[in-house]
Design a protein around this motif. Structure first.
Motif, PDB file in Angstrom:
ATOM      1  N   ASN A  11       0.846  -1.205   0.000  1.00  0.00           N
ATOM      2  CA  ASN A  11       0.000   0.000   0.000  1.00  0.00           C
ATOM      3  C   ASN A  11       0.878   1.250   0.000  1.00  0.00           C
ATOM      4  O   ASN A  11       0.866   2.034   0.957  1.00  0.00           O
ATOM      5  N   THR A  12       1.657   1.438  -1.037  1.00  0.00           N
ATOM      6  CA  THR A  12       2.674   2.482  -1.076  1.00  0.00           C
ATOM      7  C   THR A  12       2.118   3.871  -0.809  1.00  0.00           C
ATOM      8  O   THR A  12       2.594   4.578   0.076  1.00  0.00           O
ATOM      9  N   ALA A  13       1.117   4.282  -1.551  1.00  0.00           N
ATOM     10  CA  ALA A  13       0.579   5.642  -1.389  1.00  0.00           C
ATOM     11  C   ALA A  13      -0.049   5.815  -0.010  1.00  0.00           C
ATOM     12  O   ALA A  13       0.132   6.858   0.636  1.00  0.00           O
ATOM     13  N   GLU A  14      -0.761   4.816   0.451  1.00  0.00           N
ATOM     14  CA  GLU A  14      -1.403   4.889   1.771  1.00  0.00           C
ATOM     15  C   GLU A  14      -0.363   5.070   2.877  1.00  0.00           C
ATOM     16  O   GLU A  14      -0.512   5.912   3.767  1.00  0.00           O
ATOM     17  N   TYR A  15       0.707   4.278   2.830  1.00  0.00           N
ATOM     18  CA  TYR A  15       1.729   4.376   3.868  1.00  0.00           C
ATOM     19  C   TYR A  15       2.573   5.642   3.722  1.00  0.00           C
ATOM     20  O   TYR A  15       3.017   6.201   4.730  1.00  0.00           O
TER      21      TYR A  15
END
Length: 101
Positions: A11-15
């Motif tokens: 979850n790159t963008a979320e993290y």
């Protein structure tokens, strides 16, 4: 704040947004779009593309991190099988438990 490679890859963008918040910043839409663009390969038509088919193959710096996350577990090389994966997991069990995975 604890962030694992797995969390960030899945979850790159979320993290990234959580990291920004943790340090007291607000992630802009431009940054979010940049992250998403680098985390998803597209072919010329805009359709998602498998990383190995893109220019540079495994050396490409733009990858679908969710795809790559557990790729080591499913290598097509005939020398890898589920027993080797289980052996790796067994030897890493203490670390896996300590890291809360």
């Amino acid at each position: 704040m604890r962030v694992t490679h797995d969390d960030l890859s899945a979850n790159t963008a979320e993290y990234a947004d959580k990291i920004y918040s943790f340090v007291g910043l607000k992630m802009t839409e431009a940054v979010r779009q940049y992250i998403v663009s680098k985390d998803t390969l597209k072919d010329e038509s805009g359709a998602e593309e498998n990383e190995d088919k893109s220019a540079g193959g495994s050396l490409n710096t733009i990858k679908n991190s969710r795809e790559v996350l557990e790729k080591w577990r499913y290598l097509t090389d005939k020398t890898w099988d589920i027993e080797k994966v289980k052996l790796i997991n067994k030897h890493c069990a203490k670390l896996i438990k300590r890291m809360g995975w």
